[in-house]
Each structure stands twice: as structure tokens, then as C-alpha cells.
Motif scaffolding. Structure first.
Motif, mmCIF file in Angstrom:
data_model
loop_
_atom_site.group_PDB
_atom_site.id
_atom_site.type_symbol
_atom_site.label_atom_id
_atom_site.label_comp_id
_atom_site.label_asym_id
_atom_site.label_seq_id
_atom_site.Cartn_x
_atom_site.Cartn_y
_atom_site.Cartn_z
ATOM 1 N N ALA A 116 8.573 21.517 -6.166
ATOM 2 C CA ALA A 116 8.491 21.300 -4.667
ATOM 3 C C ALA A 116 8.592 22.697 -3.909
ATOM 4 O O ALA A 116 9.361 23.532 -4.175
ATOM 5 C CB ALA A 116 9.786 20.477 -4.022
ATOM 6 N N GLU A 117 7.500 22.958 -3.017
ATOM 7 C CA GLU A 117 7.411 24.167 -2.003
ATOM 8 C C GLU A 117 8.017 23.824 -0.857
ATOM 9 O O GLU A 117 7.271 22.939 -0.114
ATOM 10 C CB GLU A 117 6.077 24.630 -2.082
ATOM 11 N N LEU A 118 9.009 24.296 -0.479
ATOM 12 C CA LEU A 118 9.824 23.797 0.729
ATOM 13 C C LEU A 118 8.750 24.518 1.928
ATOM 14 O O LEU A 118 8.561 25.577 2.052
ATOM 15 C CB LEU A 118 11.109 24.577 0.872
ATOM 16 N N THR A 119 8.566 23.589 2.920
ATOM 17 C CA THR A 119 7.774 23.822 3.995
ATOM 18 C C THR A 119 8.709 24.173 5.213
ATOM 19 O O THR A 119 8.447 24.373 6.467
ATOM 20 C CB THR A 119 6.769 22.840 4.570
ATOM 21 N N ALA A 120 10.217 23.546 5.131
ATOM 22 C CA ALA A 120 11.087 23.667 6.008
ATOM 23 C C ALA A 120 12.662 24.249 5.004
ATOM 24 O O ALA A 120 12.559 23.921 4.051
ATOM 25 C CB ALA A 120 11.441 22.374 6.789
ATOM 26 N N PRO A 121 13.386 24.864 5.857
ATOM 27 C CA PRO A 121 14.531 25.113 5.006
ATOM 28 C C PRO A 121 15.724 23.981 4.762
ATOM 29 O O PRO A 121 15.400 23.026 5.638
ATOM 30 C CB PRO A 121 15.232 26.160 6.116
ATOM 31 N N MET A 122 16.146 24.264 3.561
ATOM 32 C CA MET A 122 17.244 23.240 3.319
ATOM 33 C C MET A 122 18.401 23.963 2.737
ATOM 34 O O MET A 122 18.336 25.351 2.648
ATOM 35 C CB MET A 122 16.907 22.235 2.155
ATOM 36 N N PRO A 123 19.784 23.505 2.654
ATOM 37 C CA PRO A 123 20.775 24.325 2.536
ATOM 38 C C PRO A 123 20.466 25.091 1.134
ATOM 39 O O PRO A 123 20.214 24.718 -0.110
ATOM 40 C CB PRO A 123 22.145 23.210 2.331
ATOM 41 N N GLY A 124 20.568 26.588 1.120
ATOM 42 C CA GLY A 124 20.929 27.327 -0.058
ATOM 43 C C GLY A 124 19.271 27.739 0.053
ATOM 44 O O GLY A 124 18.874 28.780 -0.994
ATOM 45 N N HIS A 125 18.238 27.334 0.789
ATOM 46 C CA HIS A 125 16.807 27.739 0.290
ATOM 47 C C HIS A 125 16.043 27.984 1.683
ATOM 48 O O HIS A 125 16.423 26.916 2.458
ATOM 49 C CB HIS A 125 16.288 26.616 -0.527
ATOM 50 N N GLN A 126 15.253 28.981 1.834
ATOM 51 C CA GLN A 126 14.678 28.947 2.916
ATOM 52 C C GLN A 126 13.060 28.425 2.837
ATOM 53 O O GLN A 126 12.554 28.205 1.575
ATOM 54 C CB GLN A 126 14.159 30.613 3.282
ATOM 55 N N ALA A 127 12.314 28.107 3.724
ATOM 56 C CA ALA A 127 10.923 27.777 3.509
ATOM 57 C C ALA A 127 10.100 28.664 2.651
ATOM 58 O O ALA A 127 10.339 29.844 2.790
ATOM 59 C CB ALA A 127 10.435 27.679 4.942
ATOM 60 N N ALA A 152 9.052 19.308 2.049
ATOM 61 C CA ALA A 152 8.261 20.177 1.214
ATOM 62 C C ALA A 152 6.931 19.239 0.843
ATOM 63 O O ALA A 152 6.749 18.241 0.845
ATOM 64 C CB ALA A 152 9.223 20.276 -0.131
ATOM 65 N N VAL A 153 6.060 20.252 0.203
ATOM 66 C CA VAL A 153 5.019 19.884 -0.686
ATOM 67 C C VAL A 153 5.320 19.665 -1.920
ATOM 68 O O VAL A 153 5.851 20.565 -2.633
ATOM 69 C CB VAL A 153 3.642 20.683 -0.491
ATOM 70 N N VAL A 154 5.409 18.358 -2.555
ATOM 71 C CA VAL A 154 6.119 18.234 -3.813
ATOM 72 C C VAL A 154 4.781 17.774 -4.640
ATOM 73 O O VAL A 154 3.943 16.896 -4.407
ATOM 74 C CB VAL A 154 7.060 16.842 -3.520
ATOM 75 N N HIS A 155 4.715 18.405 -5.979
ATOM 76 C CA HIS A 155 3.724 17.967 -6.868
ATOM 77 C C HIS A 155 4.676 17.524 -8.070
ATOM 78 O O HIS A 155 5.849 17.711 -8.505
ATOM 79 C CB HIS A 155 3.069 19.322 -7.518
ATOM 80 N N ASP A 156 3.935 16.486 -8.626
ATOM 81 C CA ASP A 156 4.372 15.957 -10.340
ATOM 82 C C ASP A 156 4.005 17.128 -11.260
ATOM 83 O O ASP A 156 3.395 18.060 -10.953
ATOM 84 C CB ASP A 156 3.757 14.514 -10.342
ATOM 85 N N ALA A 157 4.415 16.898 -12.635
ATOM 86 C CA ALA A 157 4.249 17.602 -13.602
ATOM 87 C C ALA A 157 2.624 17.911 -13.570
ATOM 88 O O ALA A 157 2.193 19.010 -14.384
ATOM 89 C CB ALA A 157 4.769 17.277 -14.793
ATOM 90 N N THR A 158 1.670 17.190 -13.460
ATOM 91 C CA THR A 158 0.522 17.515 -13.533
ATOM 92 C C THR A 158 -0.395 18.392 -12.474
ATOM 93 O O THR A 158 -1.486 18.535 -12.634
ATOM 94 C CB THR A 158 -0.413 16.102 -13.545
ATOM 95 N N GLY A 159 0.590 18.586 -11.345
ATOM 96 C CA GLY A 159 0.140 19.306 -10.329
ATOM 97 C C GLY A 159 -0.384 18.290 -9.200
ATOM 98 O O GLY A 159 -0.889 18.821 -8.044
#
Length: 436
Positions: free
Chosen positions: A370-381, A404-411
Motif C-alpha cells: 500500500a502507498e498511502l495517499t493520506a496519513p494514518m497513525p504513525g505514517h505520512q502520505a 491508499a493505492v493498494v496492490h496485490d503481490a502481482t502489482g
């Protein structure tokens, strides 16, 4: 110096966990110090390991973790006499695309640590073919060594003799053969084994498994097959930023799926963790600065959660001024409603618009990047997080801002993006590690 061994099999459901627990308890009963690990993203087995050994167990994962993290985690076995790494699925089963340092296969850990593999083979419905399977696993990948085999669920002495001879002809050691024994079967439900903490008789069950395995398996020969191992100093520890300084963690039978190494890393970074039980109608500690709801089995307790007004009001009051994050089941409880397997709709906390249903089960399983598009506790966008998703719920609504933009293991991009609304965030995946 410890003796290291990986316990694996050709497939899931063959008896890896039962054998691991039995060996660990039998050796512990003989006076040895035993340390266990779990290869792969499993939140349930480490608690069974701890029950068998009296020592905390953690996960190691070649897809989500780098070598430094794995080395750091495994180094907790430095003072043990025997170190057992229990595999997941089949020995070579992982994802198609390589992650941080592997595909998530148990074989990655065996090769990385240079520990031989003890195979559990269930020869039900076959005889000599079991030897062909074991020989194929032995020869499939250079760098992965086979210690030998324990047969499980053999049908009769004649059946055992046929399989043993074929294995010995193939040059594969047989350390023992276990006849069918229903009394040591571990109860299961839809996400795996029923949790250790929910089984009042777990100690007796493990003792019986240890007695049974000691009767049918040459424990000394298994121990001699293990590799002499002394851990190398780890260049780095677990890279895990605590979500806050003072963390209120939901913890009970409905909220228990959290990786032990994450909690240890948060504490090592100076965070303080206080627990509360939503099932006991408790709210988060008002002195905490962040609340974390892990996954678990809220779908089995949905009516109780919906009725626990003190928990729901306490969480809402907390979220008015401070961050709250939920993973998988915790995410569902942060949502508007959860429909259980009987089709009954239960109101949840309403901090997010997510609505889920178990009335029509659909399995969601796999690694997530996951690449965060918004912050969550402990992590910035912009942070990149590695985790794993495993649940049977269907999304009926997910209306809030994607987290977040979330990818599976294949991308491939998937629809389980997580959500953010005000101070509340949630993801369907369970966090394992951060990309460095």
C-alpha cells in the motif's frame, strides 16, 4: 549453540502445526529450551507456539521483510537449545512476484537460515507415490536441504511399511509414522485454527500430542538432523514506527490478530501500550493519544459489539480528538454496519462509512503493498506499507476518502483501498513491515 530446523509439508492441512507443538513440548519436557517461529503471515499459530514452549513466537516473512529484520527476529533464539520454524502452506508455495527478499515461501527461510527441512507427509490414499513427492521436494531447489520425513495419518502397519520402504529406497530418512489420532486434532474455523486463548484445554491437548509423537517418532534422530546454528548479528532491527506514544490497543477474542513483532517494535521504540476489551464493554484509555483496533473475529461477536454502548460511545469520544485506526475486523467495526453470516445487520461504531457483510462469503487473501495517499497513525502520505489480507467479508459500501493505492503481490491494483474520515482510518490488510 542452537539446533535449527524447519517444519514443512507438501500442502496445507497435513499436520505441520500439530507436529511443531508436539516436538516443542516434548523437548521442553525433557529440559531443553525451545524457540519457535512462524514462516509467513499467520496471526494464530504463534500463540500456540507460546503455549507449547513458554516463549513468545514471532513471524518471519521473506516477501514483506528484509534480511536484516528476519535476522533480528530470529536472533531471539540465541539462548535456546532447539529452534523450530513452522512453515505455511507447501514448502515452495509463495507468490509469483518476488517481494523484499523472496516470495513468502517457507523454502526462502530454510535457505536463508541454512536449516534443514523436516517434512510432514500425509500418505492417505497413496503409498509409494508419497516417496515420489518427498523426493521431488528434496530435489526441487538447490540450497534447500531435506532432513527427513515424519508420516502422518498412516492407515495401517502394512500401509506404513509400503511408504517407509519407498522412502528409504529414495534415500530419505523416516523419523516416524503417526497413526490417525482424533484426540489431538486442533479445532478449526473459517480463518484457521480456533485461537489458543479460546481453548481452555490447550495445555492438555499439547501434552497429549507430545506424548503421542514421542511414542511414534525418534525424537533424538530428529534433533540430530537439525543444523547447528549460531545467529549472525543483525545489521538492523524491525522497522516499525509506533502509531503514537501511548497506544490504546483493543485486545480480546474479537480483536486479537496483531503480529507480535509489531507490538515488540513499538515498545522498543518507546511506545506504551494499554489494552482494553470491547467485548467487556470497555472503551480506550482516555490518557492514550491513539487507539488501534486489530483484526480478529468481530463477525462472530457482532451482536455483542453492537449492544456494548459504553465501548461505542467511548470510542466515538476518543475519535473526536485523537486518531483511531482499524485493521481488517477492526476496520469493519469502525464502519457503519456489519451483516453477520445469518444475514442480521448490526450497527457498528459509525466512525467510517464502510459497510460489510458475511451473508455471502467471499475470500480475500494475499499480500498487499500500500502507498498511502493520506496519513494514518504513525505514517505520512507517501509511505509504503507491506501487509497481508485474509477475510471473508463482502464490501457493501466504502464511501469515504481512500487511504491508499493498494496492490496485490502481482502489482495489480485492488479495490480494498482502506478509508479515512476525520480522525478515523482503516485498512483491510494487517501491517507486517514498512519499506525502508
Amino acid at each position: 549453540m542452537a539446533a535449527g530446523l524447519v517444519i514443512s509439508a507438501p500442502a496445507s492441512g497435513v499436520g505441520k502445526t500439530t507436529l511443531t507443538l508436539a516436538l516443542a513440548r516434548a523437548w521442553r519436557n525433557s529440559g531443553l529450551r525451545v524457540q519457535c517461529f512462524k514462516s509467513g503471515p499467520d496471526y494464530i499459530d504463534p500463540a500456540f507456539h507460546a503455549a507449547a514452549t513458554g516463549r513468545a513466537s514471532v513471524n518471519v516473512d521473506s516477501w514483506a521483510m528484509d534480511r536484516g529484520t528476519i535476522s533480528h527476529l530470529v536472533s531471539r533464539g540465541t539462548d535456546a537449545d532447539v529452534v523450530l520454524a513452522e512453515g505455511s502452506m507447501g514448502l515452495f508455495d509463495g507468490v509469483a512476484a518476488r517481494g523484499v527478499c523472496g516470495t513468502g515461501a517457507t523454502a526462502d527461510i530454510a535457505e536463508m537460515l541454512d536449516w534443514p527441512v523436516l517434512l510432514v507427509i500425509d500418505p492417505s490414499g497413496q503409498a509409494q507415490t508419497a516417496a515420489a513427492i518427498a523426493a521431488g521436494l528434496r530435489d526441487y531447489r538447490p540450497g534447500v536441504r531435506l532432513a527427513g520425513v515424519v508420516l502422518n495419518r498412516v492407515a495401517s502397519p502394512r500401509h506404513e511399511a509400503l511408504v517407509r520402504r519407498a522412502l528409504l529406497d529414495a534415500g530419505i530418512a523416516v523419523f516416524g509414522a503417526l497413526p490417525r489420532h482424533a484426540e489431538i486434532s486442533l479445532p478449526k474455523r473459517h480463518l484457521g485454527l480456533v485461537q489458543a486463548e479460546e481453548q481452555a484445554e490447550i495445555g492438555k491437548l499439547i501434552d497429549e500430542a507430545a506424548r503421542f509423537v514421542a511414542e511414534h517418532v525418534d525424537l533424538d534422530a530428529v534433533l540430530q538432523s537439525a543444523a547447528s546454528w549460531s545467529p549472525q548479528p543483525a545489521a538492523s532491527g524491525v522497522n516499525a514506527t509506533p502509531p503514537g506514544q501511548r497506544i490504546a490497543l483493543a485486545r480480546d477474542a474479537a480483536f486479537s490478530f496483531v503480529y507480535p513483532h509489531m507490538l515488540e517494535a513499538w515498545r522498543a521504540a518507546g511506545a506504551e501500550i494499554s489494552t482494553f476489551s470491547p467485548l467487556a464493554d470497555e472503551g480506550p484509555d482516555p490518557g492514550a493519544d491513539v487507539c488501534w483496533l486489530p483484526g480478529g473475529y468481530p463477525e462472530l461477536q457482532a451482536g455483542k459489539i453492537a449492544a456494548n454502548a459504553r465501548f461505542r460511545s467511548g470510542l466515538r469520544a476518543f475519535a473526536a480528538t485523537r486518531p483511531v485506526h482499524g485493521e481488517c475486523g477492526g476496520y469493519m467495526v469502525l464502519g457503519t454496519a456489519l451483516t453477520d453470516a445469518d444475514g442480521i445487520r448490526h450497527e457498528m461504531t459509525g466512525l467510517l462509512g464502510l459497510e460489510t457483510s458475511f451473508a455471502k462469503r467471499r475470500m480475500h487473501l494475499g499480500y498487499r503493498l500500500a502507498e498511502l495517499t493520506a496519513p494514518m497513525p504513525g505514517h505520512q502520505a507517501g509511505a509504503r506499507l507491506r501487509g497481508h489480507e485474509f477475510h471473508y467479508s463482502t464490501i457493501l459500501a466504502q464511501p469515504d476518502t481512500p487511504l491508499a493505492v493498494v496492490h496485490d503481490a502481482t502489482g495489480a491494483v485492488i479495490t480494498e483501498t482502506g478509508s479515512r474520515r476525520g480522525q478515523a482510518t482503516g485498512t483491510f490488510f494487517h501491517l507486517i513491515a514498512e519499506d525502508r
